[in-house]
Design an enzyme around this catalytic site. Sequence first.
Site, PDB file in Angstrom:
ATOM      1  N   ARG A  54      -1.710  -0.883  -8.596  1.00  0.00           N
ATOM      2  CA  ARG A  54      -2.661  -0.317  -8.180  1.00  0.00           C
ATOM      3  C   ARG A  54      -2.900   1.295  -8.168  1.00  0.00           C
ATOM      4  NH1 ARG A  54      -3.760  -0.786  -2.075  1.00  0.00           N
ATOM      5  NH2 ARG A  54      -4.409  -2.969  -2.435  1.00  0.00           N
TER       6      ARG A  54
ATOM      7  N   ASP B  56       0.956  -1.197   0.017  1.00  0.00           N
ATOM      8  CA  ASP B  56      -0.005  -0.029   0.039  1.00  0.00           C
ATOM      9  C   ASP B  56       0.786   1.252  -0.042  1.00  0.00           C
ATOM     10  OD1 ASP B  56      -2.323  -1.567   0.132  1.00  0.00           O
ATOM     11  OD2 ASP B  56      -2.834  -1.190   2.185  1.00  0.00           O
TER      12      ASP B  56
HETATM   13  C1  LIG Z   1      -9.151  -1.132  -3.005  1.00  0.00           C
HETATM   14  C2  LIG Z   1      -8.527   0.376  -2.526  1.00  0.00           C
HETATM   15  C3  LIG Z   1      -7.066   0.311  -2.064  1.00  0.00           C
HETATM   16  C4  LIG Z   1      -6.794   1.428  -1.605  1.00  0.00           C
HETATM   17  N1  LIG Z   1      -5.214   1.932  -1.360  1.00  0.00           N
HETATM   18  C5  LIG Z   1      -4.848   3.005  -0.840  1.00  0.00           C
HETATM   19  C6  LIG Z   1      -3.437   3.032  -0.754  1.00  0.00           C
HETATM   20  O1  LIG Z   1      -2.738   2.185  -0.769  1.00  0.00           O
HETATM   21  N2  LIG Z   1      -2.964   4.382  -0.506  1.00  0.00           N
HETATM   22  C7  LIG Z   1      -3.884   5.552  -0.313  1.00  0.00           C
HETATM   23  O2  LIG Z   1      -3.524   6.481  -0.043  1.00  0.00           O
HETATM   24  N3  LIG Z   1      -5.225   5.045  -0.624  1.00  0.00           N
HETATM   25  C8  LIG Z   1      -5.644   4.176  -0.964  1.00  0.00           C
HETATM   26  N4  LIG Z   1      -7.161   4.049  -1.249  1.00  0.00           N
HETATM   27  C9  LIG Z   1      -8.121   5.063  -0.850  1.00  0.00           C
HETATM   28  C10 LIG Z   1      -8.133   6.244  -2.143  1.00  0.00           C
HETATM   29  O3  LIG Z   1      -6.952   6.599  -2.037  1.00  0.00           O
HETATM   30  C11 LIG Z   1      -9.331   6.952  -1.942  1.00  0.00           C
HETATM   31  O4  LIG Z   1      -9.039   8.026  -0.769  1.00  0.00           O
HETATM   32  C12 LIG Z   1     -10.527   6.471  -1.522  1.00  0.00           C
HETATM   33  O5  LIG Z   1     -10.972   5.272  -2.428  1.00  0.00           O
HETATM   34  C13 LIG Z   1     -11.816   7.388  -1.966  1.00  0.00           C
HETATM   35  O6  LIG Z   1     -11.554   8.003  -3.348  1.00  0.00           O
HETATM   36  P1  LIG Z   1     -12.558   7.237  -4.590  1.00  0.00           P
HETATM   37  O7  LIG Z   1     -11.849   7.240  -5.563  1.00  0.00           O
HETATM   38  O8  LIG Z   1     -13.074   5.979  -3.856  1.00  0.00           O
HETATM   39  O9  LIG Z   1     -13.792   8.309  -4.633  1.00  0.00           O
HETATM   40  P2  LIG Z   1     -13.987   9.830  -4.115  1.00  0.00           P
HETATM   41  O10 LIG Z   1     -13.271  10.938  -4.912  1.00  0.00           O
HETATM   42  O11 LIG Z   1     -13.866   9.887  -2.442  1.00  0.00           O
HETATM   43  O12 LIG Z   1     -15.640  10.107  -4.336  1.00  0.00           O
HETATM   44  C14 LIG Z   1     -16.059  10.267  -5.573  1.00  0.00           C
HETATM   45  C15 LIG Z   1     -17.491   9.836  -5.645  1.00  0.00           C
HETATM   46  O13 LIG Z   1     -17.650   8.619  -5.748  1.00  0.00           O
HETATM   47  C16 LIG Z   1     -18.768   8.288  -5.036  1.00  0.00           C
HETATM   48  N5  LIG Z   1     -18.550   7.345  -3.827  1.00  0.00           N
HETATM   49  C17 LIG Z   1     -17.252   7.447  -3.043  1.00  0.00           C
HETATM   50  N6  LIG Z   1     -17.489   6.596  -2.124  1.00  0.00           N
HETATM   51  C18 LIG Z   1     -18.468   6.156  -2.174  1.00  0.00           C
HETATM   52  C19 LIG Z   1     -19.442   5.438  -1.219  1.00  0.00           C
HETATM   53  N7  LIG Z   1     -18.745   4.588  -0.233  1.00  0.00           N
HETATM   54  N8  LIG Z   1     -20.649   4.789  -1.459  1.00  0.00           N
HETATM   55  C20 LIG Z   1     -21.065   5.604  -2.420  1.00  0.00           C
HETATM   56  N9  LIG Z   1     -20.801   6.303  -3.582  1.00  0.00           N
HETATM   57  C21 LIG Z   1     -19.389   6.875  -3.289  1.00  0.00           C
HETATM   58  C22 LIG Z   1     -19.371   9.502  -4.470  1.00  0.00           C
HETATM   59  O14 LIG Z   1     -20.322   9.833  -5.773  1.00  0.00           O
HETATM   60  C23 LIG Z   1     -18.175  10.505  -4.794  1.00  0.00           C
HETATM   61  O15 LIG Z   1     -18.548  11.865  -4.941  1.00  0.00           O
HETATM   62  C24 LIG Z   1      -7.615   2.799  -1.497  1.00  0.00           C
HETATM   63  C25 LIG Z   1      -8.949   2.446  -2.231  1.00  0.00           C
HETATM   64  C26 LIG Z   1      -9.468   1.197  -2.416  1.00  0.00           C
HETATM   65  C27 LIG Z   1     -10.806   1.278  -2.945  1.00  0.00           C
END
Ligand SMILES: Cc1cc2nc3c(=O)[nH]c(=O)nc-3n(C[C@H](O)[C@H](O)[C@H](O)COP(=O)(O)OP(=O)(O)OC[C@H]3O[C@@H](n4cnc5c(N)ncnc54)[C@H](O)[C@@H]3O)c2cc1C
Length: 294
Positions: A171, A121
């Site tokens: 990723r 990660d």
């Molecule tokens: C599998 C996985 C591994 C990850 N690993 C890391 C890592 O190693 N390091 C790191 O810094 N970050 C990691 N992250 C976190 C990532 O960086 C984001 O902070 C997190 O995924 C939120 O961003 P987003 O792209 O989901 O959407 P966002 O920009 O948060 O949201 C955009 C839109 O998506 C929709 N949305 C978002 N979440 C939801 C929900 N729960 N339910 C319904 N609609 C929703 C909404 O419409 C929202 O306006 C990981 C995330 C995932 C999914």
Amino acid sequence: MSKNKVLNRIAKKRGVHFVSGKIIGGKDFLKTIPYIQKLNESGLSTTVDHLGEFVNSKDIAKERANECIHTIQMIKDKKLDSHVSLKLTSLGLDISRDLLIKNMVNILDEAEKSNVMITIDMEDATRCHETIHLFKQFKESYTCVSTVLQAYLYRSEQDLKDLSTYQPFLRLVKGAYKESPNVAFADKKDVDDNYKKLIKHSLEYGLYTAIATHDDTMIDYTKELATNLNISKQQFEFQMLYGMRNNLQSILVQDGYKVRVYVPYGEDWYGYFMRRLAERPANIAFAFKGLTKK
Ligand SMILES: Cc1cc2nc3c(=O)[nH]c(=O)nc-3n(C[C@H](O)[C@H](O)[C@H](O)COP(=O)(O)OP(=O)(O)OC[C@H]3O[C@@H](n4cnc5c(N)ncnc54)[C@H](O)[C@@H]3O)c2cc1C
């Protein structure tokens, strides 16, 4: 807040049962296996993460490494469709480089033997350079190792280019930590634009790319891009966090896309929980109910 030890203790004591099976697996890997099996039966792959970061004791870092090795063995023995995700700070990154490398080599030896992918990660920006440097070093000796790039960091486009020669399983995420504008885009639109750019470049470089997001816009963008560039569904997968957008996960699987669910487990869930809350305040009511109810 996620580093506050007192709050962490209270939350751990009161909350683990509330979040278990909702946003995390169980309190240990054994208790998490049924959740993984259920996801696997629904056509979803997983990656598991033993929660707990910022370890500053050598013994705990070693314990973490042993736990990780045990998890890899269980994944193999139980024939689970799962990868393992880990954080270098939990294995000694902040203590000593030698300790960290020793722990990682033990983990990667087991992973290679058991054919289980290990994803490193990406943590906060102060650790990015070191993480990428170490990843490249590990990748020279092991195939079962992958890492993460964050779209909010200015440096990620160049990192992607540099990493492409290693042909990693990569990723891509937007980024979860609070970063300074010196190193990261502050504006959501800029982060989203850069995320699209990274997805496109990664697929064009021919890398197996995990698009880890809950954002419909990014998911639709990837699907459209793959169609336009004639990129097979075998070259990428979507990843989402356990308990988030379950319906969307099922729809994607029905449509023939590979989806991997990130299943955190363990007692040390508070920091993870707080990051998820910060990202999506709609979950705050849910959280408070859980933490105040005995
Ligand atoms: C599998 C996985 C591994 C990850 N690993 C890391 C890592 O190693 N390091 C790191 O810094 N970050 C990691 N992250 C976190 C990532 O960086 C984001 O902070 C997190 O995924 C939120 O961003 P987003 O792209 O989901 O959407 P966002 O920009 O948060 O949201 C955009 C839109 O998506 C929709 N949305 C978002 N979440 C939801 C929900 N729960 N339910 C319904 N609609 C929703 C909404 O419409 C929202 O306006 C990981 C995330 C995932 C999914």
